[in-house]
Design a protein around this motif. Sequence first.
Motif, PDB file in Angstrom:
ATOM      1  N   PHE A 156      -1.855 -16.373  -3.419  1.00 46.46           N
ATOM      2  CA  PHE A 156      -2.107 -15.341  -4.428  1.00 46.46           C
ATOM      3  C   PHE A 156      -3.247 -14.418  -3.978  1.00 46.46           C
ATOM      4  CE2 PHE A 156      -4.501 -14.057  -8.273  1.00 46.46           C
ATOM      5  CZ  PHE A 156      -3.526 -13.342  -8.935  1.00 46.46           C
ATOM      6  N   LEU A 157      -4.332 -15.036  -3.507  1.00 48.37           N
ATOM      7  CA  LEU A 157      -5.484 -14.260  -3.045  1.00 48.37           C
ATOM      8  C   LEU A 157      -5.115 -13.367  -1.868  1.00 48.37           C
ATOM      9  CD1 LEU A 157      -8.685 -16.454  -2.776  1.00 48.37           C
ATOM     10  CD2 LEU A 157      -8.266 -14.475  -4.236  1.00 48.37           C
ATOM     11  N   GLN A 158      -4.332 -13.954  -0.952  1.00 47.82           N
ATOM     12  CA  GLN A 158      -3.938 -13.209   0.239  1.00 47.82           C
ATOM     13  C   GLN A 158      -3.101 -11.976  -0.138  1.00 47.82           C
ATOM     14  OE1 GLN A 158      -1.138 -15.173   2.824  1.00 47.82           O
ATOM     15  NE2 GLN A 158      -2.178 -14.363   4.612  1.00 47.82           N
ATOM     16  N   LEU A 159      -2.123 -12.203  -1.035  1.00 45.41           N
ATOM     17  CA  LEU A 159      -1.258 -11.086  -1.418  1.00 45.41           C
ATOM     18  C   LEU A 159      -2.029 -10.035  -2.213  1.00 45.41           C
ATOM     19  CD1 LEU A 159       1.996 -13.045  -2.248  1.00 45.41           C
ATOM     20  CD2 LEU A 159       1.551 -11.595  -0.270  1.00 45.41           C
ATOM     21  N   ALA A 160      -2.946 -10.509  -3.052  1.00 43.16           N
ATOM     22  CA  ALA A 160      -3.759  -9.565  -3.832  1.00 43.16           C
ATOM     23  C   ALA A 160      -4.608  -8.716  -2.883  1.00 43.16           C
ATOM     24  CB  ALA A 160      -4.639 -10.319  -4.818  1.00 43.16           C
ATOM     25  N   THR A 161      -5.154  -9.370  -1.866  1.00 45.21           N
ATOM     26  CA  THR A 161      -6.006  -8.662  -0.909  1.00 45.21           C
ATOM     27  C   THR A 161      -5.189  -7.642  -0.116  1.00 45.21           C
ATOM     28  OG1 THR A 161      -7.080 -10.784  -0.649  1.00 45.21           O
ATOM     29  CG2 THR A 161      -7.816  -9.065   0.800  1.00 45.21           C
ATOM     30  N   ILE A 162      -4.000  -8.060   0.309  1.00 42.81           N
ATOM     31  CA  ILE A 162      -3.128  -7.134   1.050  1.00 42.81           C
ATOM     32  C   ILE A 162      -2.785  -5.927   0.178  1.00 42.81           C
ATOM     33  CG2 ILE A 162      -0.807  -6.846   2.025  1.00 42.81           C
ATOM     34  CD1 ILE A 162      -0.992  -9.687   3.104  1.00 42.81           C
ATOM     35  N   ARG A 163      -2.457  -6.200  -1.086  1.00 40.68           N
ATOM     36  CA  ARG A 163      -2.092  -5.109  -1.990  1.00 40.68           C
ATOM     37  C   ARG A 163      -3.271  -4.155  -2.213  1.00 40.68           C
ATOM     38  NH1 ARG A 163       2.515  -3.781  -4.186  1.00 40.68           N
ATOM     39  NH2 ARG A 163       2.552  -2.874  -6.277  1.00 40.68           N
ATOM     40  N   LYS A 164      -4.443  -4.728  -2.303  1.00 36.65           N
ATOM     41  CA  LYS A 164      -5.646  -3.904  -2.482  1.00 36.65           C
ATOM     42  C   LYS A 164      -5.886  -3.048  -1.223  1.00 36.65           C
ATOM     43  CE  LYS A 164      -9.904  -3.133  -4.303  1.00 36.65           C
ATOM     44  NZ  LYS A 164     -10.147  -2.549  -5.604  1.00 36.65           N
ATOM     45  N   ALA A 165      -5.758  -3.679  -0.050  1.00 34.92           N
ATOM     46  CA  ALA A 165      -5.969  -2.947   1.200  1.00 34.92           C
ATOM     47  C   ALA A 165      -4.930  -1.833   1.326  1.00 34.92           C
ATOM     48  CB  ALA A 165      -5.883  -3.894   2.390  1.00 34.92           C
ATOM     49  N   LEU A 166      -3.685  -2.138   0.993  1.00 32.64           N
ATOM     50  CA  LEU A 166      -2.626  -1.129   1.075  1.00 32.64           C
ATOM     51  C   LEU A 166      -2.924   0.027   0.134  1.00 32.64           C
ATOM     52  CD1 LEU A 166       0.631  -3.276   1.267  1.00 32.64           C
ATOM     53  CD2 LEU A 166      -0.411  -1.906   3.056  1.00 32.64           C
ATOM     54  N   LYS A 183       6.627  -4.880   5.758  1.00 32.08           N
ATOM     55  CA  LYS A 183       6.311  -6.112   5.007  1.00 32.08           C
ATOM     56  C   LYS A 183       5.245  -6.870   5.780  1.00 32.08           C
ATOM     57  CE  LYS A 183       9.057  -8.781   1.971  1.00 32.08           C
ATOM     58  NZ  LYS A 183       8.544  -9.988   1.799  1.00 32.08           N
ATOM     59  N   PHE A 184       4.246  -7.371   5.098  1.00 36.72           N
ATOM     60  CA  PHE A 184       3.134  -8.010   5.799  1.00 36.72           C
ATOM     61  C   PHE A 184       2.985  -9.486   5.461  1.00 36.72           C
ATOM     62  CE2 PHE A 184       2.099  -3.573   5.425  1.00 36.72           C
ATOM     63  CZ  PHE A 184       1.755  -3.269   6.734  1.00 36.72           C
ATOM     64  N   ASP A 185       2.558 -10.248   6.462  1.00 38.12           N
ATOM     65  CA  ASP A 185       2.278 -11.663   6.233  1.00 38.12           C
ATOM     66  C   ASP A 185       0.786 -11.919   6.177  1.00 38.12           C
ATOM     67  OD1 ASP A 185       4.968 -12.315   6.365  1.00 38.12           O
ATOM     68  OD2 ASP A 185       4.881 -12.277   8.563  1.00 38.12           O
ATOM     69  N   SER A 186       0.025 -11.015   6.758  1.00 38.76           N
ATOM     70  CA  SER A 186      -1.408 -11.275   6.774  1.00 38.76           C
ATOM     71  C   SER A 186      -2.183  -9.969   6.691  1.00 38.76           C
ATOM     72  CB  SER A 186      -1.803 -12.013   8.050  1.00 38.76           C
ATOM     73  OG  SER A 186      -1.734 -11.115   9.135  1.00 38.76           O
ATOM     74  N   LEU A 187      -3.425 -10.126   6.298  1.00 39.02           N
ATOM     75  CA  LEU A 187      -4.283  -8.965   6.149  1.00 39.02           C
ATOM     76  C   LEU A 187      -4.587  -8.327   7.504  1.00 39.02           C
ATOM     77  CD1 LEU A 187      -5.857  -7.468   3.947  1.00 39.02           C
ATOM     78  CD2 LEU A 187      -7.803  -8.922   4.473  1.00 39.02           C
ATOM     79  N   GLU A 192      -4.353  -3.997  11.624  1.00 40.43           N
ATOM     80  CA  GLU A 192      -3.924  -3.617  12.976  1.00 40.43           C
ATOM     81  C   GLU A 192      -3.000  -2.412  12.959  1.00 40.43           C
ATOM     82  OE1 GLU A 192      -2.226  -6.961  15.168  1.00 40.43           O
ATOM     83  OE2 GLU A 192      -4.138  -7.976  14.720  1.00 40.43           O
ATOM     84  N   ILE A 193      -1.966  -2.490  12.101  1.00 42.53           N
ATOM     85  CA  ILE A 193      -0.991  -1.389  12.072  1.00 42.53           C
ATOM     86  C   ILE A 193      -1.654  -0.101  11.596  1.00 42.53           C
ATOM     87  CG2 ILE A 193       1.175  -0.592  11.014  1.00 42.53           C
ATOM     88  CD1 ILE A 193       2.199  -3.396  11.126  1.00 42.53           C
TER      89      ILE A 193
END
Length: 298
Positions: A156-166, A183-187, A192-193
């Motif tokens: 949950f934290l990881q996906l929330a962080t990715i969404r925030k970064a995006l 689609k991302f698996d990690s922050l 990087e991209i």
Amino acid sequence: MTITISVGSGKGGTGKSMVIANLAMLLAKAGRRVCVIDLDVGGADIHILYGLFEPDRTLTDFLTRKTENISDLIHTLNFYGVQLIPGTGDTLHTANMTFQEKKRLLRSLSTIDTDVLLIDVGAGTNYHALDFFMYADIQICVTSPEPTAIMDFYTFLQLATIRKALGSFLSMGDVGRTLRQTKFDSLSQVFEIAESIQEGSREKAQLALNNFNPLLVVNKVGSGAKINLLKLRKLASKYLGIYLPELGEIPYDEIVDEALRAYMPVAEFAPDCPAAQALSNTSEKLGKVIDLYVKKRS
Ligand SMILES: Nc1ncnc2c1ncn2[C@@H]1O[C@H](COP(=O)(O)OP(=O)(O)OP(=O)(O)O)[C@@H](O)[C@H]1O
Ligand SMILES: [Mg+2]
């Protein structure tokens, strides 16, 4: 000035709604104006915890445009004047909420006149839960010590962080467009991209994440499994770049279920029981965090 606080978890049944119902009541008892809104897409039930069984007005009335004013849906409860906007029983409608509908809902939250707005975002890692979670000024995560809850919490934290970064790239032409379609698996993949498309993007995303320090509540402690908080913190810091300050630790306590059956927050039902004491300490700490936030913002 309203401070919004969202509460999420990842796994279901960790005690989010119980914690919210009690913290809201304790903050109200301490003199704050508090409103709870139940945005749990899967199973809105906070009203039951307060003994409000068939609310005549719910979020459904806003989603179906029966009313344009979300404040029409506020119920004032007998627990120190806590206000509640009950969730929708119409789960399908909420689950299918469009982007526009979600924007309308989030916009409406800022019109609620209160000191503290507490949001139950429900369990799971669907976009609604993540967006409602990240919308708030302050985030709280409630986890229980079982390994499955911890794993879901980390995801949950990881996906929330990715969404925030995006989110921090949405206004950046090429970067935003490419990232939206990936689609991302990690922050680190996001970083990087983004950096490969436009130099400086990594820094921009990291800046956006600087203010994301979800407060941790560990609930049902002592029920068997042990939590390795240190390890969890290390993982969150190493892979997500976030720090998880501890807000509270609430013991497993059978009286919590007794209070549930009496349709009362446990902190009112049995103020001296271990869970109620821990909730009281947690609400005092949260009060301090809120005051700090208000000071910082003004
Ligand atoms: N500290 C505790 N000790 C004992 N039982 C608890 C404790 N906290 C919560 N519970 C019980 O766990 C169950 C789930 O609690 P609650 O409904 O608050 O979880 P939730 O995270 O909101 O669940 P959902 O994800 O389904 O919305 C309830 O029966 C509640 O009484
Ligand atoms: Mg719940």
